[in-house]
Scaffold this motif. Structure first.
Motif, PDB file in Angstrom:
ATOM      1  N   GLU A 144       7.929   2.195  -7.563  1.00  0.00           N
ATOM      2  CA  GLU A 144       8.006   3.080  -8.738  1.00  0.00           C
ATOM      3  C   GLU A 144       7.179   4.353  -8.527  1.00  0.00           C
ATOM      4  OE1 GLU A 144       6.632   0.564 -11.906  1.00  0.00           O
ATOM      5  OE2 GLU A 144       8.359  -0.791 -11.699  1.00  0.00           O
ATOM      6  N   LEU A 145       5.960   4.186  -7.994  1.00  0.00           N
ATOM      7  CA  LEU A 145       5.090   5.352  -7.753  1.00  0.00           C
ATOM      8  C   LEU A 145       5.713   6.292  -6.724  1.00  0.00           C
ATOM      9  CD1 LEU A 145       1.612   3.546  -7.631  1.00  0.00           C
ATOM     10  CD2 LEU A 145       2.313   5.217  -9.359  1.00  0.00           C
ATOM     11  N   ALA A 146       6.254   5.698  -5.651  1.00  0.00           N
ATOM     12  CA  ALA A 146       6.837   6.510  -4.574  1.00  0.00           C
ATOM     13  C   ALA A 146       8.050   7.302  -5.057  1.00  0.00           C
ATOM     14  CB  ALA A 146       7.217   5.622  -3.397  1.00  0.00           C
ATOM     15  N   ALA A 147       8.707   6.808  -6.117  1.00  0.00           N
ATOM     16  CA  ALA A 147       9.915   7.473  -6.638  1.00  0.00           C
ATOM     17  C   ALA A 147       9.587   8.600  -7.623  1.00  0.00           C
ATOM     18  CB  ALA A 147      10.817   6.435  -7.306  1.00  0.00           C
ATOM     19  N   ALA A 158       0.856  -1.198   0.000  1.00  0.00           N
ATOM     20  CA  ALA A 158       0.000   0.000   0.000  1.00  0.00           C
ATOM     21  C   ALA A 158       0.883   1.236   0.000  1.00  0.00           C
ATOM     22  CB  ALA A 158      -0.899  -0.004   1.221  1.00  0.00           C
ATOM     23  N   LEU A 159       0.663   2.101  -0.978  1.00  0.00           N
ATOM     24  CA  LEU A 159       1.290   3.427  -0.980  1.00  0.00           C
ATOM     25  C   LEU A 159       0.316   4.356  -0.257  1.00  0.00           C
ATOM     26  CD1 LEU A 159       3.408   5.540  -2.004  1.00  0.00           C
ATOM     27  CD2 LEU A 159       1.956   5.811  -4.025  1.00  0.00           C
ATOM     28  N   VAL A 160       0.811   5.036   0.768  1.00  0.00           N
ATOM     29  CA  VAL A 160      -0.047   5.874   1.605  1.00  0.00           C
ATOM     30  C   VAL A 160       0.455   7.317   1.572  1.00  0.00           C
ATOM     31  CG1 VAL A 160      -0.849   6.247   3.971  1.00  0.00           C
ATOM     32  CG2 VAL A 160      -0.554   3.928   3.119  1.00  0.00           C
ATOM     33  N   LEU A 161      -0.455   8.254   1.318  1.00  0.00           N
ATOM     34  CA  LEU A 161      -0.087   9.684   1.325  1.00  0.00           C
ATOM     35  C   LEU A 161      -1.348  10.529   1.466  1.00  0.00           C
ATOM     36  CD1 LEU A 161      -0.975  10.788  -1.742  1.00  0.00           C
ATOM     37  CD2 LEU A 161       1.093   9.594  -2.388  1.00  0.00           C
ATOM     38  N   ASN A 162      -1.163  11.818   1.645  1.00  0.00           N
ATOM     39  CA  ASN A 162      -2.278  12.780   1.662  1.00  0.00           C
ATOM     40  C   ASN A 162      -2.141  13.699   0.451  1.00  0.00           C
ATOM     41  OD1 ASN A 162      -3.084  11.703   4.128  1.00  0.00           O
ATOM     42  ND2 ASN A 162      -1.948  13.224   5.315  1.00  0.00           N
ATOM     43  N   VAL A 210      -3.347   0.405  -3.254  1.00  0.00           N
ATOM     44  CA  VAL A 210      -2.797  -0.955  -3.169  1.00  0.00           C
ATOM     45  C   VAL A 210      -2.406  -1.439  -4.561  1.00  0.00           C
ATOM     46  CG1 VAL A 210      -3.275  -3.346  -2.507  1.00  0.00           C
ATOM     47  CG2 VAL A 210      -4.112  -1.459  -1.084  1.00  0.00           C
ATOM     48  N   VAL A 211      -1.120  -1.760  -4.702  1.00  0.00           N
ATOM     49  CA  VAL A 211      -0.551  -2.179  -5.991  1.00  0.00           C
ATOM     50  C   VAL A 211       0.470  -3.288  -5.752  1.00  0.00           C
ATOM     51  CG1 VAL A 211      -0.865   0.016  -7.246  1.00  0.00           C
ATOM     52  CG2 VAL A 211       1.125  -0.286  -5.770  1.00  0.00           C
ATOM     53  N   LYS A 212       1.088  -3.773  -6.830  1.00  0.00           N
ATOM     54  CA  LYS A 212       2.181  -4.735  -6.664  1.00  0.00           C
ATOM     55  C   LYS A 212       3.342  -4.033  -5.954  1.00  0.00           C
ATOM     56  CE  LYS A 212       1.068  -7.389 -10.807  1.00  0.00           C
ATOM     57  NZ  LYS A 212       1.384  -7.615 -12.221  1.00  0.00           N
ATOM     58  N   PRO A 213       4.128  -4.771  -5.147  1.00  0.00           N
ATOM     59  CA  PRO A 213       5.222  -4.129  -4.403  1.00  0.00           C
ATOM     60  C   PRO A 213       6.163  -3.299  -5.276  1.00  0.00           C
ATOM     61  CG  PRO A 213       4.890  -6.356  -3.602  1.00  0.00           C
ATOM     62  CD  PRO A 213       3.993  -6.194  -4.799  1.00  0.00           C
ATOM     63  N   ILE A 230       5.215   3.320   2.375  1.00  0.00           N
ATOM     64  CA  ILE A 230       4.842   2.057   1.726  1.00  0.00           C
ATOM     65  C   ILE A 230       4.711   0.987   2.805  1.00  0.00           C
ATOM     66  CG2 ILE A 230       5.598   0.220   0.149  1.00  0.00           C
ATOM     67  CD1 ILE A 230       7.016   2.359  -1.504  1.00  0.00           C
ATOM     68  N   TYR A 231       3.607   0.233   2.760  1.00  0.00           N
ATOM     69  CA  TYR A 231       3.382  -0.838   3.726  1.00  0.00           C
ATOM     70  C   TYR A 231       3.103  -2.147   2.973  1.00  0.00           C
ATOM     71  CZ  TYR A 231       2.912   2.932   7.097  1.00  0.00           C
ATOM     72  OH  TYR A 231       3.157   4.039   7.873  1.00  0.00           O
ATOM     73  N   PRO A 232       3.921  -3.188   3.189  1.00  0.00           N
ATOM     74  CA  PRO A 232       3.624  -4.492   2.575  1.00  0.00           C
ATOM     75  C   PRO A 232       2.345  -5.066   3.207  1.00  0.00           C
ATOM     76  CG  PRO A 232       5.813  -4.473   3.614  1.00  0.00           C
ATOM     77  CD  PRO A 232       5.103  -3.231   4.049  1.00  0.00           C
ATOM     78  N   LEU A 233       1.519  -5.734   2.410  1.00  0.00           N
ATOM     79  CA  LEU A 233       0.259  -6.264   2.933  1.00  0.00           C
ATOM     80  C   LEU A 233       0.370  -7.754   3.246  1.00  0.00           C
ATOM     81  CD1 LEU A 233      -2.607  -4.630   0.856  1.00  0.00           C
ATOM     82  CD2 LEU A 233      -1.247  -3.692   2.708  1.00  0.00           C
TER      83      LEU A 233
END
Length: 403
Positions: free
Chosen positions: A233-236, A185-189, A225-228, A265-268
């Protein structure tokens, strides 16, 4: 058992579940030792707490301070954003349909945690030891914890609020069945141009849910929620590119998006223990259940664990950690935890599945919810308060019979 330990409760873990447990037990008249480091105030996630959980916070005297920093959840939508052959209609749940003003509030963790910590520090029945448990010794009469700072604490009942890898659970000999998911899970506001209107939207995608939840003003929190590898990639990405990707994924329903600093980022994974209490240890929060972030269930379920545990301990004040008390807690929590965990994991697996039967089943379920108001109302009531959907049906049938 020492007289001093008879009604002493030891809470291991100083996250939201641990502090809420400490406050609840103290309010119920128990002496509490809370063991855990200084509360983490850097967590940028938010927690959607439903009305029953908010009532607990109100009872603990912390809700009034939190309300100005929270946003109401009045409408919840599920949008099928997959590109699959079988797609579901959008389903909209409105709190007003079941006579509620709101389903709950979305609270930033960096507001929730300091307010809880302040209340625990000020409570005269809570002794907070800012250390961690190094080892446990559990016998017929006591739960003893040896602390990292060399101290030792003993109590009649140990409350394991020490997270998904719970050392207290392990010490009690409770096996947990855990499985990682191929998701993070990529988490942000983020800020947005249009008003959210207190609507939370869960876009279902092939890799998991993309969930926007309102914050005060023209801001929302996001759990994507996406593949790890996609999460990395999104966070970068730079702010402008990520903002654009989020706006596209949301089908521009909130207009122009601008991400705020702080991405996590949190692994599920999913985990369920074989039982929820044993050997003077009772599990609450993530020590008792771990599942993907779908449908705002996590801490709400943890608060129900705590409420039930305090209720049973209050009926067994002479020895709240006795085996009969723990057996009663295990029996009471099992149906609720299994039903919630099962439903969330099943929905998550159906999103990941390319199998046509799974897609058909999910689509048929959402179709029924979208088109049949009584079923929708049932699910909304059950989502807020387990058993209340059935009670509403029973009440309706009684009225029919009386007429």
């Amino acid at each position: 058992m020492d007289h001093n330990d008879k009604a002493r409760i030891l809470v291991a873990g100083s996250g939201p579940a641990g502090i809420i447990a400490a406050l609840g037990f103290a309010q119920a008249g128990f002496e509490v030792t809370l063991v855990g480091p200084e509360a983490n105030t850097t967590d940028r996630r938010t927690t959607a707490l439903m009305n029953p959980a908010l009532k607990v916070l109100e009872r603990l005297g912390v809700l009034a301070e939190l309300k100005p920093q929270a946003a109401a959840l009045k409408v919840m939508r599920i949008v099928d954003a997959t590109r699959r052959l079988i797609r579901s209609p959008t389903v909209t749940f409105r709190a007003s349909e079941i006579g509620e003003e709101q389903f709950g509030l979305n609270l930033p963790n960096n507001a929730l945690i300091p307010v809880l910590a302040k209340a625990a520090s000020a409570h005269d029945r809570i002794h907070w030891l800012k250390s961690t448990v190094e080892s446990w010794s559990l016998d017929a009469d006591h739960a003893r914890a040896r602390l990292a700072d060399g101290g030792e604490v003993s109590a009649a009942l140990a409350v394991a609020a020490d997270g998904r890898l719970s050392p207290a659970r392990e010490a009690a000999g409770i096996r947990a069945f855990a499985r990682p998911y191929p998701q993070s899970a990529l988490v942000l506001n983020f800020g947005h141009r249009s008003d959210h209107g207190f609507v939370s939207t869960e876009f279902h995608t092939e890799t998991g849910p993309f969930t926007q939840v309102p914050l005060p003003g023209r801001r929302s929190s996001l759990v994507w929620v996406v593949k790890p590898e996609t999460a990395q990639e999104l966070a970068a990405l730079d702010d402008a590119t990520l903002s654009e990707r989020i706006e596209q994924q949301m089908q521009s329903v909130l207009g122009r998006v601008s991400v705020e600093p702080g991405r996590q980022i949190y692994p599920l994974s999913a985990a369920s223990p074989a039982r929820f209490a044993q050997n003077r240890v009772a599990l609450v929060g993530e020590a008792a259940h771990v599942f993907p972030p779908i449908g705002a269930q996590g801490l709400n379920l943890g608060i129900r664990d705590i409420d039930d545990l305090i209720g049973i301990a209050s009926e067994n004040r002479d020895d709240p950690g006795a085996s009969r008390s723990l057996a009663a807690y295990d029996t009471r929590r099992r149906p609720d935890i299994w039903a919630r965990s099962g439903a969330v994991n099943l929905l998550n697996m159906s999103l990941l599945s390319d199998m046509l039967p799974a897609q058909l089943a999910r689509s048929a379920g959402l179709n029924a919810l979208g088109s049949f108001a009584p079923l929708r109302a049932f699910f909304m009531r059950e989502g807020l308060r387990p058993g209340s959907g059935f009670r509403a049906i029973a009440g309706g049938l009684r009225k029919e019979v009386e007429h």
